[in-house]
Enzyme design. Structure first.
Site, PDB file in Angstrom:
ATOM      1  N   ALA A 168      47.174  36.545  61.484  1.00 48.17           N
ATOM      2  CA  ALA A 168      48.319  36.479  60.563  1.00 48.17           C
ATOM      3  C   ALA A 168      47.819  36.470  59.124  1.00 48.17           C
ATOM      4  O   ALA A 168      46.636  36.730  58.853  1.00 48.17           O
ATOM      5  CB  ALA A 168      49.167  35.241  60.846  1.00 48.17           C
ATOM      6  N   ASN A 169      48.716  36.198  58.198  1.00 49.55           N
ATOM      7  CA  ASN A 169      48.354  36.087  56.787  1.00 49.55           C
ATOM      8  C   ASN A 169      49.226  35.012  56.148  1.00 49.55           C
ATOM      9  O   ASN A 169      50.045  34.381  56.812  1.00 49.55           O
ATOM     10  CB  ASN A 169      48.498  37.439  56.080  1.00 49.55           C
ATOM     11  CG  ASN A 169      49.901  38.002  56.205  1.00 49.55           C
ATOM     12  OD1 ASN A 169      50.865  37.419  55.732  1.00 49.55           O
ATOM     13  ND2 ASN A 169      50.019  39.148  56.877  1.00 49.55           N
TER      14      ASN A 169
END
Length: 430
Positions: free
Chosen positions: A227-228
């Site tokens: 993810a980020n």
């Protein structure tokens, strides 16, 4: 409402402003605000909440306004002719400065338990609010959820800004806009309409828009994912801003902790492939704003069970494969929207990378920003962007993300040709 402080105040002359002053240390700024409004020729009729009276006196407010100060919903004298309804209608604009988190919540939920909240529920006039509160209160999910609801309900907002708070050592977003900026925002709302302006407030009526927002989560195993740090704040704000201008908006949101914007159709997804499927299902559309920070790669084959750490075997090798490029897919699609906007979140060579995206993705606009560590932009409440197009680059100042969203939505409206049944383009009217 960025830039309002630079506009003239001539449209305030002869206008009747109902000024509601709520509780909070920023209430002292209302005295300067009254002075500026009256200097521009406006009549100011004040309402003060009980909290406001703890910070400034009705005597001071009334002296500057040269009018009676209204404080009590159940005043025998004022209510003999249903005074709260008269106050709500006998004005050109209702201005709330400062507005507290409590009063915003009442407005968002239709509560009316004192004079201020009752007038706000009873008015059919434009309403402009200037929030002021501690940065933690402003950033909390309930406050932001109420803000999105108020914007969807047609409430206009100026600020808040970033600065020092009354509390020692407190600094952040939540400081009430300065009186000059608030007066200019009021003047902009009251500026006389010219030919074609009847639809300027909703120039995207009849248009369909697709917005993507937030991160994507690409599973490694049932408990881990790639993810980020995207929060979805910018994408959600853009969806709300387009809806406020009249567009029929579909928001495709990755995993976020934000409330769904009011008046927007929302599809919740997890992965890049799910996001692409939802975007394609929302076609045809007139506008596509691809804000989501989509993971570039995913694990080729996610494990069906949690990958266990085993002594002496080292870290597992992950085979990655490229995710679909949603912006490029839409930019070159057979049902390509008339306006395609992409985002370029970069940590180096921001403009060069943005230009490369503009050329390769089939976009009309690229919104480029620097999300390097220390900027606070990725996941934070503010943004500083550059708008790239075939005509060149336009640099915008640092703004809160809702202000970026408002400006971008209006830029999109200006660039689009008329929706079916409209006589002239919003760009010609601007």
């Amino acid at each position: 409402m960025d830039g309002f402080a630079e506009q003239d105040l001539g449209s305030l002359s002869g206008r009747r402003i109902l000024l509601i002053i709520a509780g909070g240390i920023a209430a002292y700024k209302s005295l300067d605000l009254i002075r500026r409004l009256r200097a521009a020729g406006a009549e100011v009729r004040p309402i003060m909440t009980a909290g406001a009276q703890a910070f400034v006196t009705p005597l001071a407010v009334g002296a500057l306004a040269a009018d009676k100060v209204f404080t009590d919903l159940f005043s025998r004298e004022d209510e003999q002719d249903v005074g709260h309804i008269r106050l709500a209608r006998d004005c050109d604009l209702v201005l709330v400065a400062p507005v507290t988190a409590d009063l915003m919540a009442k407005m968002a939920h239709g509560l009316a338990d004192d004079l201020a909240s009752t007038v706000l529920l009873a008015t059919d006039r434009p309403v402009l609010i200037a929030p002021a509160m501690n940065p933690v209160m402003w950033a909390k999910a309930p406050t932001q959820r109420n803000l999105m609801q108020l914007k969807a309900d047609g409430i206009h907002v100026v600020g808040p800004g970033i600065g020092e708070m009354a509390e020692a050592g407190e600094r952040g977003e939540g400081r009430m806009s300065e009186p000059a900026e608030i007066a200019a925002a009021a003047a902009a709302l009251l500026r006389p309409a010219g030919a074609g302006d009847a639809r300027r407030d909703r120039p995207l009526a009849g248009r369909r828009a697709i917005v993507t927002s937030g991160p994507t989560h690409e599973p490694i195993d049932p408990v881990r994912y790639i993810a980020n740090r995207s929060s979805g704040r910018q994408g959600h704000a853009i969806a709300a801003a387009l809806a406020e201008l009249g567009a029929d908006v579909t928001l495709v949101s990755g995993p976020v902790t934000l409330a769904d914007p009011a008046g927007v159709t929302v599809h919740h997804v997890e992965t890049a492939r799910e996001m692409l499927d939802a975007v394609l299902a929302a076609l045809p559309a007139d506008i596509a704003v691809m804000v989501a920070a989509v993971a570039d790669w995913r694990v080729d084959t996610a494990a069906g069970e949690k990958i266990k750490k085993k002594a002496g075997e080292g870290a597992p090798l992950l085979s990655l494969t490229e995710n679909p490029d949603i912006l490029k897919t839409i930019g070159h699609h057979a049902q390509r929207p008339a306006m395609v906007v992409g985002f370029a979140a970069e940590t180096q060579s921001v403009l060069d990378n943005g230009r490369a995206k503009l050329a390769s993705k089939g976009a009309d606009l690229i919104v480029a920003n620097d999300v390097s560590a220390g900027t606070g932009i990725m996941g934070g409440p503010r943004n500083q962007v550059a708008i790239l197009s075939a005509a060149g680059v336009e640099h915008w100042p640092e703004l809160d993300k809702s202000a970026v969203a408002d400006r971008l939505a209006r830029l999109i409206a200006q660039r689009l040709s008329p929706a079916p049944g409209q006589e002239a383009s919003a760009a010609q009217d601007a």
